[in-house]
Motif scaffolding. Structure first.
Motif, PDB file in Angstrom:
ATOM      1  N   GLY A 164       0.819  -1.179   0.157  1.00 43.94           N
ATOM      2  CA  GLY A 164       0.153  -0.027   0.023  1.00 43.94           C
ATOM      3  C   GLY A 164       0.786   1.047  -0.023  1.00 43.94           C
ATOM      4  N   GLN A 165       1.954   1.426   0.645  1.00 41.07           N
ATOM      5  CA  GLN A 165       2.958   2.363   0.783  1.00 41.07           C
ATOM      6  C   GLN A 165       3.378   2.732  -0.580  1.00 41.07           C
ATOM      7  OE1 GLN A 165       6.257   3.658   3.669  1.00 41.07           O
ATOM      8  NE2 GLN A 165       7.213   2.185   2.230  1.00 41.07           N
ATOM      9  N   SER A 166       3.806   1.565  -1.356  1.00 40.33           N
ATOM     10  CA  SER A 166       4.241   1.780  -2.547  1.00 40.33           C
ATOM     11  C   SER A 166       3.519   2.260  -3.678  1.00 40.33           C
ATOM     12  CB  SER A 166       5.089   0.353  -3.165  1.00 40.33           C
ATOM     13  OG  SER A 166       4.204  -0.449  -3.619  1.00 40.33           O
ATOM     14  N   LYS A 167       2.061   1.912  -3.538  1.00 42.85           N
ATOM     15  CA  LYS A 167       1.212   2.135  -4.627  1.00 42.85           C
ATOM     16  C   LYS A 167       0.843   3.673  -4.111  1.00 42.85           C
ATOM     17  CE  LYS A 167       1.858   0.064  -7.060  1.00 42.85           C
ATOM     18  NZ  LYS A 167       1.997   0.075  -8.602  1.00 42.85           N
ATOM     19  N   LEU A 168       0.640   4.209  -2.902  1.00 37.64           N
ATOM     20  CA  LEU A 168       0.491   5.520  -2.588  1.00 37.64           C
ATOM     21  C   LEU A 168       1.626   6.391  -2.990  1.00 37.64           C
ATOM     22  CD1 LEU A 168      -1.212   7.732  -0.987  1.00 37.64           C
ATOM     23  CD2 LEU A 168      -0.135   6.902   0.943  1.00 37.64           C
ATOM     24  N   ALA A 169       2.599   5.777  -2.943  1.00 34.22           N
ATOM     25  CA  ALA A 169       3.863   6.745  -3.452  1.00 34.22           C
ATOM     26  C   ALA A 169       3.969   6.685  -4.989  1.00 34.22           C
ATOM     27  CB  ALA A 169       5.262   5.828  -3.020  1.00 34.22           C
ATOM     28  N   ASN A 170       3.480   5.898  -5.770  1.00 35.89           N
ATOM     29  CA  ASN A 170       3.210   5.847  -6.954  1.00 35.89           C
ATOM     30  C   ASN A 170       2.236   7.011  -7.408  1.00 35.89           C
ATOM     31  OD1 ASN A 170       3.208   2.386  -7.751  1.00 35.89           O
ATOM     32  ND2 ASN A 170       5.013   3.804  -8.082  1.00 35.89           N
ATOM     33  N   LEU A 171       1.293   7.051  -6.606  1.00 37.53           N
ATOM     34  CA  LEU A 171       0.238   8.260  -7.068  1.00 37.53           C
ATOM     35  C   LEU A 171       0.765   9.578  -6.626  1.00 37.53           C
ATOM     36  CD1 LEU A 171      -2.536   8.734  -8.188  1.00 37.53           C
ATOM     37  CD2 LEU A 171      -3.760   8.102  -5.538  1.00 37.53           C
ATOM     38  N   MET A 172       1.342   9.612  -5.416  1.00 38.82           N
ATOM     39  CA  MET A 172       1.898  11.021  -4.905  1.00 38.82           C
ATOM     40  C   MET A 172       2.846  11.366  -5.889  1.00 38.82           C
ATOM     41  SD  MET A 172       1.970  10.349  -0.916  1.00 38.82           S
ATOM     42  CE  MET A 172       2.152  11.892  -0.312  1.00 38.82           C
ATOM     43  N   PHE A 173       3.763  10.530  -6.488  1.00 38.73           N
ATOM     44  CA  PHE A 173       4.695  10.999  -7.311  1.00 38.73           C
ATOM     45  C   PHE A 173       3.996  11.327  -8.595  1.00 38.73           C
ATOM     46  CE2 PHE A 173       6.574   8.989 -11.418  1.00 38.73           C
ATOM     47  CZ  PHE A 173       7.711  10.368 -11.363  1.00 38.73           C
ATOM     48  N   ALA A 174       3.077  10.739  -8.885  1.00 39.13           N
ATOM     49  CA  ALA A 174       2.394  11.259 -10.458  1.00 39.13           C
ATOM     50  C   ALA A 174       1.669  12.440 -10.333  1.00 39.13           C
ATOM     51  CB  ALA A 174       1.190  10.245 -10.828  1.00 39.13           C
ATOM     52  N   TYR A 175       0.949  13.059  -9.068  1.00 41.70           N
ATOM     53  CA  TYR A 175       0.437  14.224  -8.716  1.00 41.70           C
ATOM     54  C   TYR A 175       1.616  15.247  -8.483  1.00 41.70           C
ATOM     55  CZ  TYR A 175      -3.883  12.062  -7.764  1.00 41.70           C
ATOM     56  OH  TYR A 175      -5.132  11.417  -7.729  1.00 41.70           O
TER      57      TYR A 175
END
Length: 292
Positions: A164-175
């Motif tokens: 979950g942390q890695s996937k949240l990081a992916n989304l925060m990175f995109a934004y």
């Protein structure tokens, strides 16, 4: 948008797309759809032998090149071999694997899913002409960014929170990438997508009892072809705005056709995103250069 499919992809002739993890699952379906639409597709895969059948199915438009996102030396080598790319699709990932580390000692899921793609995007940014699409997951809603222990060195490792942390990081990175590109006056877009619940094979590699459970769950999942539609939409539709998150339109975003979707409050925490960005640059040694 509710019935958009791969048949609606506009002519991609003359465009070059890099798809990470294109040897199977969502990446393979994405690569095949883009190749069928005329794009030159670079299949960026850790196992080039497994990518060969996908490339053969695409034909002359396909190129296979080795990329191991869990090894930053491999990321740098791959990036150095790319002259120009219109679209980068950060698709590859690992899910809920046992505790292990990348070549640089990063927790495997954070290191592969986020840091590997963060480094790749930064190294290619001056050669990307159109957009970056980064795959996240519904599991981002269950993730938290622990800036004091991103690599699970001080906590007892738990595979699903780490995912979950890695996937949240992916989304925060995109934004955050969208915000920084916009501030720099760049026309390059940054978008994110998630596949809902799709039968991709990713679920069967946790090396735990979850593999059996997820295998049964795949009976109720949508196909990989349907799961690939959000990233294909994000990668090819001209009217989609930078900073957008695309997912399925069905109940609870589990299945369906692509549409703009929302995300957790945590994913919109700008202060946390900026801190995560700084840590990602420090850990990878890749500093982004934004130019008009």
């Amino acid at each position: 948008m509710s019935t958009w499919t791969a048949r609606d992809i506009t002519d991609q002739t003359g465009r070059t797309v890099v798809v990470t993890g294109a040897n199977s699952g969502l990446g393979a379906e994405t690569a095949k759809a883009l190749g069928a639409a005329g794009a030159t597709v670079i299949l960026a895969c850790r196992n080039v032998d497994k990518a060969a059948p996908v490339a053969a199915a695409i034909g002359a438009n396909a190129q296979v090149r080795r990329l191991d996102l869990a090894d930053l030396a491999s990321v740098r080598e791959f990036a150095a071999g790319v002259d120009s790319v219109d679209v980068l699709i950060n698709n590859a990932g690992v899910m809920a694997v046992p505790k292990s580390t990348t070549a640089e000692g990063f927790e495997m899921q954070f290191g592969t899913n986020h840091l590997g793609h963060f480094a790749l995007t930064g190294l290619l940014l001056d050669r990307i002409t159109d957009r970056v699409v980064t795959m996240s997951s519904l599991m981002h809603r269950f993730g938290s960014i622990n800036l004091d222990d991103l690599n699970w060195e001080r906590r007892r490792y738990s595979r699903w929170p780490a995912y979950g942390q890695s996937k949240l990081a992916n989304l925060m990175f995109a934004y955050e990438l969208d915000r920084r590109l916009t501030a720099a006056g760049s026309t390059v877009k940054s978008l994110a997508a998630h596949p809902g619940y799709a039968a991709t094979g990713l679920q069967g590699h946790t090396q735990s009892l979850w593999d059996r459970f997820m295998g049964i769950g795949n009976l109720f999942a949508q196909s990989a072809e349907m799961g690939a539609l959000p990233e294909l939409y994000a990668a090819t539709v001209d009217s989609v705005s930078s900073g957008t998150f695309i997912g399925p339109d069905g109940p609870f975003e589990q299945r369906g056709y692509p549409r703009v979707v929302g995300s957790s409050g945590k994913s919109h925490d700008r202060a946390a995103a900026a801190s995560l960005w700084g840590e990602s640059e420090r850990l990878t040694g890749v500093t982004y250069r934004f130019g008009k």
